[in-house]
Scaffold this motif. Structure first.
Motif, short mmCIF file in Angstrom:
data_model
loop_
_atom_site.label_atom_id
_atom_site.label_comp_id
_atom_site.label_asym_id
_atom_site.label_seq_id
_atom_site.Cartn_x
_atom_site.Cartn_y
_atom_site.Cartn_z
N VAL B 25 -15.12 -123.13 7.40
CA VAL B 25 -16.21 -123.37 8.34
C VAL B 25 -16.95 -124.63 7.91
O VAL B 25 -17.18 -124.84 6.72
CB VAL B 25 -17.16 -122.14 8.39
N SER B 26 -17.29 -125.45 8.87
CA SER B 26 -18.00 -126.69 8.59
C SER B 26 -19.50 -126.44 8.51
O SER B 26 -20.05 -125.72 9.35
CB SER B 26 -17.71 -127.69 9.72
N GLY B 27 -20.13 -126.98 7.51
CA GLY B 27 -21.60 -126.93 7.46
C GLY B 27 -22.19 -125.69 6.84
O GLY B 27 -23.37 -125.40 7.04
N ALA B 28 -21.35 -124.94 6.11
CA ALA B 28 -21.87 -123.70 5.51
C ALA B 28 -21.37 -123.56 4.09
O ALA B 28 -20.32 -124.09 3.72
CB ALA B 28 -21.40 -122.49 6.32
N CYS B 29 -22.13 -122.86 3.28
CA CYS B 29 -21.62 -122.39 2.00
C CYS B 29 -22.24 -121.03 1.73
O CYS B 29 -23.21 -120.62 2.39
CB CYS B 29 -21.94 -123.36 0.86
N ASP B 287 -23.34 -123.21 13.69
CA ASP B 287 -23.74 -124.31 14.58
C ASP B 287 -25.01 -123.95 15.35
O ASP B 287 -25.65 -124.84 15.92
CB ASP B 287 -22.62 -124.63 15.58
N GLY B 288 -25.31 -122.65 15.41
CA GLY B 288 -26.53 -122.25 16.11
C GLY B 288 -26.45 -122.38 17.62
O GLY B 288 -27.48 -122.50 18.29
N ASP D 23 -16.80 -130.92 12.76
CA ASP D 23 -17.19 -129.62 13.33
C ASP D 23 -16.40 -128.43 12.81
O ASP D 23 -16.85 -127.29 12.97
CB ASP D 23 -16.96 -129.63 14.86
N ALA D 24 -15.21 -128.64 12.26
CA ALA D 24 -14.34 -127.49 12.05
C ALA D 24 -13.65 -127.45 10.70
O ALA D 24 -12.84 -126.56 10.46
CB ALA D 24 -13.28 -127.45 13.16
N VAL D 25 -13.94 -128.40 9.84
CA VAL D 25 -13.30 -128.43 8.52
C VAL D 25 -14.37 -128.27 7.46
O VAL D 25 -15.45 -128.83 7.58
CB VAL D 25 -12.51 -129.75 8.34
N SER D 26 -14.05 -127.48 6.47
CA SER D 26 -14.99 -127.24 5.38
C SER D 26 -14.87 -128.33 4.31
O SER D 26 -13.75 -128.73 3.95
CB SER D 26 -14.68 -125.88 4.75
N GLY D 27 -15.99 -128.85 3.85
CA GLY D 27 -15.98 -129.77 2.71
C GLY D 27 -15.74 -131.21 3.06
O GLY D 27 -15.37 -132.00 2.19
N ARG D 279 -6.11 -128.96 12.78
CA ARG D 279 -7.23 -128.46 11.99
C ARG D 279 -6.77 -128.05 10.58
O ARG D 279 -7.39 -128.41 9.57
CB ARG D 279 -7.88 -127.26 12.67
N LEU D 280 -5.65 -127.31 10.54
CA LEU D 280 -5.16 -126.83 9.25
C LEU D 280 -4.64 -127.99 8.39
O LEU D 280 -4.81 -127.98 7.16
CB LEU D 280 -4.06 -125.78 9.46
N GLU D 281 -4.03 -128.97 9.03
CA GLU D 281 -3.56 -130.15 8.30
C GLU D 281 -4.73 -130.86 7.63
O GLU D 281 -4.67 -131.22 6.45
CB GLU D 281 -2.86 -131.09 9.29
N LEU D 282 -5.81 -131.04 8.39
CA LEU D 282 -6.97 -131.73 7.84
C LEU D 282 -7.61 -130.90 6.74
O LEU D 282 -7.99 -131.43 5.69
CB LEU D 282 -7.98 -132.03 8.95
N GLN D 283 -7.76 -129.59 6.97
CA GLN D 283 -8.36 -128.74 5.93
C GLN D 283 -7.53 -128.79 4.65
O GLN D 283 -8.08 -128.89 3.55
CB GLN D 283 -8.49 -127.31 6.44
#
Ligand SMILES: [Mg+2]
Ligand SMILES: [Mg+2]
Ligand SMILES: [Mg+2]
Ligand SMILES: [Mg+2]
Lengths: 331, 331, 331, 331
Positions: B25-29, B287-288, D23-27, D279-283
């Motif tokens: 998830v983007s933007g969370a920890c 994202d709210g 928006d959709a990738v963590s970190g 999405r998975l490739e980028l993550q």
């Protein structure tokens, strides 16, 4: 030893049966036809290897050149023709319904009891559909365990606007009533009917409907009947059992990729869907192996249908209260 | 600007959410975790980038290092933790049910009303499943016309033997209750429950069941809930509308031909089936954008579930009698 | 006017044909049978309404009580029996191959030309399969535009270990050679064969193989033939055209959910898959409507198969060099 | 520890990647963007949380605020940007092709060898598609035995009329070249190309084509590539192994019944089909777990594509003659 069949009623169904008996069934020919519309009868006779055209249905039934009779006339006439066949001692295949009322069906049961042996077969052709026989074979083979529920869907693209809601039950869902009895080998004991708001396409008919049936052993069957479903004709079901489920959807052999879709075509009415069932039903009847629905099955279907109509009208659960099966139809 | 999430409850669901928040998830920890089993909490914290382990859930809720709270603890504890979050003014995502009783849910509605804005999201993750969102997009796009019926099937391979029949409704079918409300954007007004003989695998539980729901506009929804279906986990539905139908069955991407079968594999439980829904639900919450179920939705789901339980027990149709929606949740 | 059919060869295929002619075809009966194994012949005769058992196949062919002949004997004997039928002026349905060699086929063409009209039908039953006729109807109806490619898959679960690779072509893929000619109404002009490493289950046979065929108008057909595919019997194809594609996969009417799988059953061999094709082929032959494969089609199939065998052996593309079609088979 | 990604090229692919990273990738976050069209770059930067817009791609690559680089610029520019990243010691994800020529790819291999460790990932996103990873898991799990063949289908609805036939290979079928290498973990050793008459919709392009590939161990792969297939975008394959087969067709979650059809919708292009793969490739790239295609994979794909182009032009089988794998990419 070719059986000579007399056909009473040469509308769509009668003409179809004449064609199958002539072209696709072993051991049969059309010996005679009767229809109130003599021209229509003549056309079917001509396409049936020169069968005789009768001016009187009772003459046909009584004729020595007719070995057995197939009744595909209007529903209201079924009873009198079947009774005449029984009186003449001739095997008769009668399109469903055996008779529109339970009283009419009961008179046929009495006549057959008096005759002392079974002569009547009712045209519940689905019992011969390879899909339904597959389904029953899987169930009877124990592959999915003890049955608990079955979900039926039965859709026609369009019906006459404004027909009474009861007609959905007596004309259409009656097939599911018969199949449910046949599949589980037991009677339906209780019924209820739920209805959503009707489709705006139905002209006031309570369409669609959801029938809820309970059998003697406690199987729960639901039947969606929807006669203005627009998109096509479709009959499906899923049997739910203790170890798994069986779905009958009978996909056609080919699919198309075109215009953004991967699609299988649906038939416009029931005839292509059940063409093979009709052929096998007729062949079985000609062979005399007796796997078709009996007069008792015809009575029971009408009896349960009437209970469903009552449930539709009352909005309550109804106990069916089926009479006990006469000796002639046991075992 | 990474949101630091505190997780209360680190069982299967909580641990899964922690993993998604950390890895996908983007933007969370994960900022902190609490679990009555401190060792289990420690393990999840370690796999979540070194999140803090709290010894007290209220300390976690109140901590300045925690921006929002995710509740995945046992059902009975949901209410008190949600109320604490509202009191602290922190956004909270609570796994379903919001509370096991309508009274508990109502107390949360009151607290949120007093707070004056929405803080609570209920974890009805199916609203984010690509299959359900497809289904809703087709319906809302007018591609099949006005909806009339929906048939739901919801099956689990096995449940604890002998659980009360009401648990099938409150734990499992509650998802269909929520989805039906969400899909049609209206309340369920009447319910009935039919049951077949129970499966011999259910240890006495009334399993399966068939729920019949009617919505405000007259859509009829039926729900087969079967928690000892043995063969696998499966959620399907078919929406029936005036011009066509939409089926959600979510087949996996591959099929096997082996051992006389052409087969697609079914999952063993709901997690693979709804993995993407959980990810999208969490991303949306972070994202709210507020597309998740509100506290009102949580209340309504519990309210209708209670009506279904009453209908199961009485065998009669029950009018739901839903209270009117509070101002905070309108529009 | 029932046609009395003489059957030469009462192995699996001959016995099946006898059963269909007796039980499921209109206007036919089995008039006589011959088999080198007289006991086997007697059994089939007994199950065919008391047909005569002949001790000599030529006596059967010449007998006045036999109106037409069906040849289901070993491949090597086809030619001599067909020639005897032509000499006797009797219609004959010969199981594929018409003859194992192009020379043998050519002698039949010459005999039929000398006779002056067509008497010979070759048992390429797939031309009557409802799936293939659907496919052709879609193509001929212009629904997908001009054809460009077709991908065929033809799999059997097991074959005799170590048979020559050429047998895959002459025994099995020959059906696809015929169907490709029939579907597009034109000849195959060029062939190539690619092979992977053979299956360890094939006992040394070059199995599977990928045949590449080009037709007169430039359609490219590929055929996977795999006779040790283990998992079941399967015949599929996808026709690729300028505006879309058509897939023939002929799913069975029911599917099972059990043991973690949602599955359709595959047949163990070709007979259930093509049962309907055989019935329709026989009915068409009895009706004399002449839609079956001609002697020329039988010759052409063998001719192209030989080109494929040469391509398999050389590893090179081969030009087929089909002779021009005799006058008798034009138009 | 959020990785700041610099994106070179903000066309459709670059903008999509920016959106996913934001928006959709963590970190990860977008740290900077460059595009020859500064306005387009500015728009993407604005939608990416205020990323910096660079006027010079080399400045972006060298900037201390950029941790890694994603190249989505025109094919001809890939090589120089990748070399600059390697020179700067920064991880780089380059959209396929790594470079349009084998010589260009080879220069990147040399640069990376000189650097001494892997920095380059090539954007063969299908390696992350859940369908392909399922397929590989089934194969690697031994569920269907030793692989023998694979049939690929790769269709686009439309291409620029009259593009050279080689473009079908280098732009489109190159995905199947990579997937075939990845799936079997071995090189393609021999290739051939067969073509039907071209589609009238292709404006003179040799479209469709059928590529035939052989791997080191003897697996035979065929690839239908058809870039004017009209009806939609579709990627499918069937892996044929000694004990069974696995088909990847990735049906969407819902189907429609409407207008006489039961249909699933096909996407109009590759982006919805492979959205999850991107999405998975980028993550995965952000996580640094290194499952993506290496520079060697990029070289090999281009190398085999060139052999296929030669085979298309000559009409003959071509031996690929792949150089041996450099030490850096072994094991
Ligand atoms: Mg009927
Ligand atoms: Mg949940
Ligand atoms: Mg044959
Ligand atoms: Mg790519």
């Amino acid at each position: 030893v070719v059986k000579r069949i007399g056909i009473i009623g040469t509308g769509i169904m009668g003409a179809d049966h004449a064609r199958l008996l002539t072209d696709a069934v072993s051991g049969a020919c059309v010996g005679g036809v009767f229809d109130p519309d003599a021209e229509r009868a003549g056309g079917v006779a001509a396409r049936s290897g020169g069968a005789r055209v009768f001016a009187d249905p009772y003459a046909l039934i009584g004729d020595d050149g007719i070995d057995a009779v197939l009744i595909a006339s209007s529903d209201a006439t079924h009873e009198e023709y079947v009774l005449a066949c029984v009186a003449a001692g001739k095997p008769v295949l009668c399109e469903k319904p055996l008779a529109p009322t339970t009283e009419g069906c009961a008179r046929i049961l009495e006549a057959e009891a008096a005759h002392g042996s079974r002569l009547v077969t009712v045209g519940f052709m689905r019992r011969f559909d390879p899909g339904y026989t597959d389904l029953k074979a899987v169930l009877d083979g124990g592959e999915v365990g003890i049955p608990l529920m079955i979900h039926h869907v039965h859709r026609n693209p369009a019906a006459v606007p404004g027909i009474p809601g009861s007609a959905l039950i007596t004309n259409s869902a009656v097939h599911e009533l018969d199949i449910t009895r046949w599949l589980f080998g037991e009677e339906i004991t209780e019924v209820a009917v739920h209805t959503p708001r009707p489709s705006g396409r139905a002209g006031g008919t309570r369409d669609p409907q959801l029938l809820i049936l309970t059998t003697e052993s406690g199987v729960l069957a639901d039947v969606e009947i929807f006669v203005n479903a627009r998109y096509g004709y479709e009959v499906r079901c899923e049997l739910v059992a203790e170890e798994g489920t069986v779905t009958l959807d009978a996909p056609p052999p080919t699919s198309l990729r075109r215009g953004g879709l991967h699609a299988r075509e649906l038939p416009a009415d029931w005839r292509p869907r059940f063409a093979e069932a009709y052929r096998l039903e007729l062949q079985d009847w000609i062979d005399g192996t007796g796997r078709g629905a009996t007069a008792w099955d015809g009575f029971a279907a009408t009896y349960v249908a009437q209970a469903c109509v009552a449930a539709l009208e009352s909005g309550e659960r109804h106990v069916v209260g089926m009479p006990s099966i006469p000796r002639l139809y046991r075992g």
